[in-house]
Design a protein around this motif. Structure first.
Motif, PDB file in Angstrom:
ATOM      1  N   PHE A 478       5.394   4.729  -1.989  1.00  0.00           N
ATOM      2  CA  PHE A 478       4.039   4.457  -2.588  1.00  0.00           C
ATOM      3  C   PHE A 478       3.333   5.651  -2.915  1.00  0.00           C
ATOM      4  N   ILE A 539      -5.171   2.638   1.002  1.00  0.00           N
ATOM      5  CA  ILE A 539      -4.221   1.457   0.779  1.00  0.00           C
ATOM      6  C   ILE A 539      -4.321   0.700   2.072  1.00  0.00           C
ATOM      7  N   TRP A 556       2.679  -5.835  -0.064  1.00  0.00           N
ATOM      8  CA  TRP A 556       2.268  -4.247  -0.106  1.00  0.00           C
ATOM      9  C   TRP A 556       2.924  -3.353   1.074  1.00  0.00           C
ATOM     10  N   VAL A 560       4.476   0.443   0.534  1.00  0.00           N
ATOM     11  CA  VAL A 560       3.884   1.426   1.143  1.00  0.00           C
ATOM     12  C   VAL A 560       5.074   2.097   2.234  1.00  0.00           C
ATOM     13  N   LYS A 564       4.686   4.326   7.500  1.00  0.00           N
ATOM     14  CA  LYS A 564       3.536   5.113   7.114  1.00  0.00           C
ATOM     15  C   LYS A 564       2.469   4.630   8.234  1.00  0.00           C
ATOM     16  N   VAL A 574      -0.711   9.264   2.977  1.00  0.00           N
ATOM     17  CA  VAL A 574      -0.961   8.540   1.821  1.00  0.00           C
ATOM     18  C   VAL A 574      -2.305   8.017   1.362  1.00  0.00           C
TER      19      VAL A 574
END
Length: 653
Positions: A478, A539, A556, A560, A564, A574
């Motif tokens: 992402f 995010i 999602w 991602v 993460k 990110v």
């Protein structure tokens, strides 16, 4: 009939504002789409055009048998028209959305309420559908127009699991799986009558022309269960366990009524498949022995039979299995020398609306009269630029740093080709991220091209339209390789000689806005400025709107990447909102305050984190949502961003 509609349209067009000078790019390109859809009624008497009187999307309804101005359907500013369809020959149903802030037990909360309105074109009476059932956020979901019941349609209301997003749900959420209720709705009164069959975890249903259930779709995202059962609930004939995200869309029955047609996306299954009602066996759909792949389905409005498929190449395309429609489409394509699609047709196929477009050229809509084999112009998405030469749009590809081939589109200033360069370059990644750009006319990059910029639109890994492997290559990337693909487009522009000044500004909306912000962090020496419209800046806050065991959250999470989440440092890597101190280039944010897709707080929190130091421009757009369809929103975006780009792009200095 065609002469009457032409005269009506001519009179209506005469009332529209005159075109602005070509040099005034925001005034010329920053307009709401003049005509954005064209639907013929079942009898062929009425034509409903998506129009934009006053710069806000509405509907213009023309009656071929009654001279005069069209009936114009639109709500007040802030009531956003989404789409429309004919539910019967008298009833046009429009879906709209309004933004409201309400007090709930946890404090003030923003909601986007979606409502369906039935408009009787013979009386002018309008009623809100399902207004009698209580306070739901979304009451627009239609199961079937019940062709055998002209004044009735079947609608469903689904209560989402507690903790999932409020969109599409009742304000009072429930715990556990989905709960769906089905209503027979009277188009004349708007009232809904609860039908007998409803069930926990039923999220969709396939019905016959009388709105009797044939197949129920069962889904519980918290348990990862998906199943198909017969409409009488006596037998499950297909079942999946431990599926973390939505595995397939049910498109309806096959022509022989022996199978369910689905758009599959799980395990090794991708694209259109059949699932047999008798034993649940699943197999890819084929035409002449060839798998059709990931295509949409086109159906006859009366019989519901599959008559063709839709897909996107450089442009949206239709291909028909019905020989009559296939021949007609080819004949019209040859006549107009453009890509032609049938948009809608009357019940007897005597009248049709069609669209025609070419790469970079505004979409045109026509009325086709089969009885006399003649076309009549209905309108154009952007008539104010149709007389001007638009910028050329061409596809090209470049190699990402790891060797993956990336497809992209290049829009050049009108009348220019690559030999006329170098140009100041804008790289414009799309939103989604599971979406793609293509060669159709787009007011946004065309506006920048008209102002002298070359616009590169990369379909980075993770985009749709290039197969499951290319889409899946974006999972876990992402803020990583997906961003590198965008930065590598800047490198391509430099090495190819297209780029003036050796760097570029990156501009995008939604995920594209996030990508623009992240590109500056991953390659600050190549990015000279950033314009981010309605960007995701955090995010994890965006995902926090969903329950952690919901399908939306898990969707999602795939992009991602689960890793993460493991440490604060990885989360920060990110998250642009956590890295504002690292920006050394000018940044512009623009965000609609009524945005319910990416909340306004995403930009607001980024601005707060940035603080008082210079370099950030934040434009708040009052009353605007995520989709930038009004003249006010588009003009603001173009005028503000062009001023910013002209001041900060190295190719302008």
């Amino acid at each position: 009939m065609r002469h009457l509609i032409l005269s009506l349209l001519a009179a209506f067009a005469g009332a529209l504002p005159a075109s602005s000078a070509f040099a005034d790019v925001p005034a010329l390109y920053g307009r709401a789409d003049d005509v954005w859809d064209a639907q013929i009624s079942p009898s062929g008497r009425y034509v409903a055009l998506g129009c934009s009187p006053g710069g806000w999307p509405g509907i213009c309804v023309f009656d071929a048998e009654v001279p005069g101005d069209p009936r114009i359907l639109r709500g007040p500013e802030g009531n956003r028209m989404l789409n429309f369809y004919w539910a019967s020959d008298r009833h046009l149903v429009s879906n709209s959305a309004t933004f409201e802030r309400l007090a709930v037990s946890s404090g003030l909360q923003d909601f986007e309420f979606r409502r369906a309105i039935s408009f009787d074109v013979t009386t002018g009476k309008a009623v809100i559908l399902l207004e009698n059932v209580g306070l739901y956020v979304d009451t627009t979901q239609v199961v079937s127009t019940c062709y055998a019941k002209p004044d009735k349609i079947m609608m469903q209301l689904t209560t989402r699991p507690s903790g999932d997003a409020p969109i599409g749900s009742k304000i009072r959420t429930t715990k556990g799986g989905f709960v769906t209720e089905y209503y027979e709705v009277d188009l004349n009164t708007g009232r809904g009558k609860l039908m007998k069959y409803h069930s926990d975890s039923v999220i969709d249903v396939v019905v016959d022309q009388h709105c009797n259930p044939i197949v129920n779709v069962i889904y519980n995202d918290q348990r990862g269960e998906f199943a198909l059962e017969t409409g009488d609930k006596k037998r499950r004939f297909f079942e999946l366990k431990n599926t973390p995200v939505w595995p397939m869309d049910v498109m309806g029955l096959s022509d022989d009524r022996q199978s369910v047609v689905v758009q599959a996306d799980y395990a090794e299954h991708y694209g259109l498949h059949r699932i047999r009602l008798s034993d649940g066996a699943i197999e890819p759909m084929k035409i002449d022995g060839e798998e059709v792949g990931n295509l949409g389905v086109l159906r006859d409005p009366v019989t519901d039979a599959i008559i063709g498929f839709s897909y996107i190449d450089d442009l949206p395309m239709h291909t028909y299995t019905d020989p009559q429609l296939d021949t007609l489409q080819q004949e019209l394509t040859d006549i107009l020398q453009m890509n032609v699609r049938i948009v809608s047709m009357s019940s007897d196929r005597s009248m049709m609306t069609i669209s025609a477009e070419a790469a970079g050229k505004p979409i045109q809509y026509f009325l086709y009269d089969a009885a006399i084999s003649e076309l009549s112009a209905l309108g154009n998405i952007a008539p104010y630029v149709a007389v001007q030469e638009t910028g050329s749009v061409t596809e090209f590809s470049y190699a990402a740093r790891d060797g993956l081939e990336i497809s992209a589109y290049l829009t050049l200033p009108p009348g220019k080709n690559t030999e006329d360069g170098p140009f100041p370059v804008i790289v414009m990644p799309h939103g989604g991220p599971e979406a793609r750009d293509y060669a159709t006319f787009d007011w946004w990059p065309q506006a920048y091209a008209a102002a002298g910029y070359a616009v590169v639109q990369p379909n980075f890994r993770g985009s749709s339209g290039y197969g499951p492997d290319f889409r899946d290559a974006g999972f876990g990337e992402f803020g990583g390789k997906m961003i590198d693909d965008i930065v590598d487009a800047i490198g391509w522009a430099e090495t190819s000689g297209l780029s003036k000044g050796g760097s570029a500004c990156v501009l995008g909306a939604s995920y594209g806005g996030y990508a623009a912000l992240m590109s500056a962090l991953r390659a600050s020496g190549k990015v000279s400025c950033v314009v981010a419209v309605a960007p995701v800046t955090d995010i994890f806050a965006h995902m926090g709107r969903y329950g952690s065991d919901s399908a939306s959250y898990k969707y999602w999470e795939r992009y991602v990447g689960g890793n993460k989440f493991s440490t604060p440092e990885m989360r920060k890597s990110v998250s642009p909102v956590a890295r504002t101190a690292e920006y050394s280039i000018p940044v512009m944010l623009m965000h609609g305050k009524s945005d319910m897709v990416v909340e306004f707080s995403q930009s607001q929190n980024f601005a707060k984190a940035w603080g008082a130091r210079g370099g950030l421009t934040f434009v708040e757009m009052e009353g605007q949502d995520h989709h930038v369809r009004s003249t006010k929103a588009r003009h603001t975006i173009l005028s503000e961003s062009l001023r910013f780009l002209d001041a900060n792009h190295p190719g302008r200095r």
